[in-house]
Write an enzyme that holds these catalytic residues in place. Structure first.
Site, PDB file in Angstrom:
ATOM      1  NE  ARG A 296      -4.145  -1.749   0.267  1.00 12.19           N
ATOM      2  CZ  ARG A 296      -4.194  -2.990  -0.199  1.00 12.19           C
ATOM      3  NH1 ARG A 296      -3.167  -3.496  -0.866  1.00 12.19           N
ATOM      4  NH2 ARG A 296      -5.274  -3.721  -0.042  1.00 12.19           N
TER       5      ARG A 296
ATOM      6  CB  SER B 201      -8.733  -1.643   4.028  1.00 11.88           C
ATOM      7  OG  SER B 201      -9.043  -2.918   3.543  1.00 11.88           O
TER       8      SER B 201
ATOM      9  CD  GLU C 127      -5.661   1.150   2.241  1.00 11.43           C
ATOM     10  OE1 GLU C 127      -6.452   1.804   1.529  1.00 11.43           O
ATOM     11  OE2 GLU C 127      -5.661  -0.084   2.322  1.00 11.43           O
TER      12      GLU C 127
HETATM   13  N1  EPU Z   1     -10.665 -10.472  10.152  1.00  7.83           N
HETATM   14  C1  EPU Z   1     -11.395 -10.550  11.309  1.00  7.83           C
HETATM   15  N2  EPU Z   1     -12.509  -9.756  11.445  1.00  7.83           N
HETATM   16  C2  EPU Z   1     -12.920  -8.914  10.490  1.00  7.83           C
HETATM   17  C3  EPU Z   1     -12.161  -8.825   9.290  1.00  7.83           C
HETATM   18  C4  EPU Z   1     -11.037  -9.606   9.152  1.00  7.83           C
HETATM   19  O1  EPU Z   1     -11.065 -11.309  12.220  1.00  7.83           O
HETATM   20  O2  EPU Z   1     -13.925  -8.242  10.695  1.00  7.83           O
HETATM   21  C5  EPU Z   1      -9.449 -11.295  10.001  1.00  7.83           C
HETATM   22  C6  EPU Z   1      -9.700 -12.723   9.612  1.00  7.83           C
HETATM   23  O3  EPU Z   1      -8.799 -13.492  10.369  1.00  7.83           O
HETATM   24  C7  EPU Z   1      -9.299 -12.801   8.147  1.00  7.83           C
HETATM   25  C8  EPU Z   1      -8.210 -11.765   8.080  1.00  7.83           C
HETATM   26  O4  EPU Z   1      -8.612 -10.769   9.021  1.00  7.83           O
HETATM   27  O5  EPU Z   1      -8.828 -14.055   7.819  1.00  7.83           O
HETATM   28  C9  EPU Z   1      -8.037 -11.141   6.709  1.00  7.83           C
HETATM   29  O6  EPU Z   1      -9.267 -10.582   6.275  1.00  7.83           O
HETATM   30  P1  EPU Z   1      -9.581 -10.310   4.716  1.00  7.83           P
HETATM   31  O7  EPU Z   1      -9.270 -11.521   3.916  1.00  7.83           O
HETATM   32  O8  EPU Z   1     -10.941  -9.730   4.630  1.00  7.83           O
HETATM   33  O9  EPU Z   1      -8.497  -9.258   4.290  1.00  7.83           O
HETATM   34  P2  EPU Z   1      -7.928  -7.941   4.995  1.00  7.83           P
HETATM   35  O10 EPU Z   1      -6.537  -8.215   5.420  1.00  7.83           O
HETATM   36  O11 EPU Z   1      -8.873  -7.442   6.030  1.00  7.83           O
HETATM   37  C10 EPU Z   1      -6.840  -7.003   2.800  1.00  7.83           C
HETATM   38  C11 EPU Z   1      -6.837  -5.719   2.042  1.00  7.83           C
HETATM   39  C12 EPU Z   1      -8.114  -5.571   1.225  1.00  7.83           C
HETATM   40  C13 EPU Z   1      -8.208  -6.741   0.258  1.00  7.83           C
HETATM   41  C14 EPU Z   1      -8.199  -8.047   1.075  1.00  7.83           C
HETATM   42  C15 EPU Z   1      -8.159  -9.265   0.191  1.00  7.83           C
HETATM   43  C16 EPU Z   1      -5.497  -4.193   3.395  1.00  7.83           C
HETATM   44  C17 EPU Z   1      -5.483  -2.999   4.284  1.00  7.83           C
HETATM   45  N3  EPU Z   1      -6.693  -4.598   2.956  1.00  7.83           N
HETATM   46  O12 EPU Z   1      -7.903  -6.930   3.765  1.00  7.83           O
HETATM   47  O13 EPU Z   1      -8.008  -4.374   0.465  1.00  7.83           O
HETATM   48  O14 EPU Z   1      -9.387  -6.676  -0.519  1.00  7.83           O
HETATM   49  O15 EPU Z   1      -7.003  -8.089   1.909  1.00  7.83           O
HETATM   50  O16 EPU Z   1      -6.900  -9.403  -0.389  1.00  7.83           O
HETATM   51  O17 EPU Z   1      -4.435  -4.738   3.093  1.00  7.83           O
HETATM   52  C18 EPU Z   1      -8.532  -2.053   0.502  1.00  7.83           C
HETATM   53  O18 EPU Z   1      -7.318  -1.834   0.541  1.00  7.83           O
HETATM   54  O19 EPU Z   1      -9.368  -1.110   0.500  1.00  7.83           O
HETATM   55  C19 EPU Z   1      -9.020  -3.427   0.514  1.00  7.83           C
HETATM   56  C20 EPU Z   1     -10.318  -3.731   0.568  1.00  7.83           C
END
Ligand code: EPU
Length: 338
Positions: free
Chosen positions: A163, A238, A334
């Site tokens: 990012r 995010s 972010e």
């Molecule tokens: N999780 C929770 N509770 C929640 C949300 C997430 O416990 O309410 C935990 C879970 O353990 C899950 C892990 O977080 O396994 C990862 O969650 P998710 O796969 O939804 O991905 P993220 O890390 O929350 C990142 C990016 C997203 C992107 C997704 C998929 C960042 C800041 N965000 O989210 O990007 O779509 O991975 O690759 O790196 C964005 O940047 O706007 C965005 C949506």
């Protein structure tokens, strides 16, 4: 050409009703240079707006907001397996991804349905489901605002990180991205379904030998199932980055919170901010007009449609404070705060 006191509500995906003292939409590089010279002569602060999907307007903007509306997509075939596709900054990201998939050009499928425009994609090296734009990025054409010359930035010069890019660091405010070129595949596509959620979604769809179009469909289904549609509920995806902490700190946290998830990366561990926020009691919680999304705690939403940028900002500060208090980790926003 320049309008006064214009609401920026239609131009930010949070749907925050802040206004710009001056506003102009530019359709060509020539128009952009002309407007820029004018603003320079009056020393007006500038705000460049693309898709408005990564900004939070915390107050009215007392300068000139410039909406970049440069359009057009072109292609250059390199050989039987590779093609360079260039999109101008004002092209909508998802429509651009769909254009490439219709032509069966591979590389962008995991990045389906990300809000925003092509021109802002290099700013924060947008990424999702195992792919970041740095993986298919060839170059971008920028306007240097100090010299008013056009420059080409290749992959190395963009210094992409998680990012992050030169455009968020020392290049901040110095360049306007005019167009971006991606190197895509025409056959022998590299299908990446390593991200757990894609694998299980493809299984749900009964697909075991996916095409790039299938991967895109799976990504769209996943995003639609847990990320709010900004056209319906204001948000900027995010709100925070996933924090990276030293392995030693992670091990110490694991003693206390045995379920804490972490993705090791050398001496560091990336911890999902969504988990930290949920465990701190914020998932689905609403204060006034603002809430943390009930299906993905990392996304802050304009729950009533009437939230001000200041309210959203204050809500995010409360989240930062409570995660910090419980886990000793300081979340970093972010979204760009204006
Ligand atoms: N999780 C929770 N509770 C929640 C949300 C997430 O416990 O309410 C935990 C879970 O353990 C899950 C892990 O977080 O396994 C990862 O969650 P998710 O796969 O939804 O991905 P993220 O890390 O929350 C990142 C990016 C997203 C992107 C997704 C998929 C960042 C800041 N965000 O989210 O990007 O779509 O991975 O690759 O790196 C964005 O940047 O706007 C965005 C949506």
């Amino acid at each position: 050409m320049i309008q006064e006191n214009i609401s920026l509500k239609p131009f930010n995906t949070f749907g925050v009703d802040a206004s710009a003292r001056y506003f102009a939409e530019v359709n060509s590089v020539e128009e952009l240079i002309e407007i820029f010279k004018l603003s320079n002569s009056q020393t007006l602060p500038l705000l460049f707006i693309g898709g408005g999907s990564n900004i939070l307007l915390t107050k009215d903007f007392e300068g000139l907001a410039i909406r970049l509306n440069l359009k057009g997509i072109s292609e250059e075939i390199i050989d039987e397996n590779q093609v360079l596709v260039t999109a101008k900054a004002g092209e909508n990201w998802h429509q651009f991804v769909m254009f490439c998939l219709e032509k069966n050009y591979g590389g962008l499928e995991n990045l389906s349905l990300i809000p925003g425009n092509v021109g802002t994609s290099p700013m924060q090296n947008i990424g999702a489901y195992g792919t970041e734009i740095k993986d298919i990025f060839e170059s971008c054409k920028v306007l240097n605002l100090e010299t008013l010359e056009i420059e080409i930035f290749d992959l190395k010069k963009c210094r992409f990180g998680y990012r992050d890019s030169i455009f968020k660091q020392e290049g901040k405010g110095k360049y306007v991205i005019l167009e971006v070129t991606f190197k895509l595949t025409r056959e022998n596509h590299k299908i990446d379904v390593e991200y757990g959620a894609i694998k299980s979604e493809l299984e749900n769809l009964g697909i075991f030998n996916p095409t790039i179009q299938d991967v895109s469909k799976a990504v769209i289904n996943i995003r639609q199932s847990k990320l709010p549609d900004p056209k319906v509920t204001g948000n900027a995806g995010s709100f925070f980055k996933n924090p990276t902490i030293p392995s030693t700190q992670f091990e110490a946290l694991k003693q206390k919170f045995e379920n804490i998830p972490g993705y090791p990366n050398g001496e560091f561990v990336k911890v999902p901010a969504g988990w930290l926020i949920e465990q701190s009691g914020w998932k689905g919680k609403q204060i006034g007009n603002v809430a943390s999304h009930k299906l993905q705690a990392l996304v802050i939403i304009n729950a009533t449609g009437n939230a001000t940028g200041k309210e959203i900002f204050d809500f995010s500060t409360m989240i930062i404070d409570s995660v910090n208090e419980k886990y000793g980790i300081e979340l970093e926003r972010e979204v760009n705060i204006i």
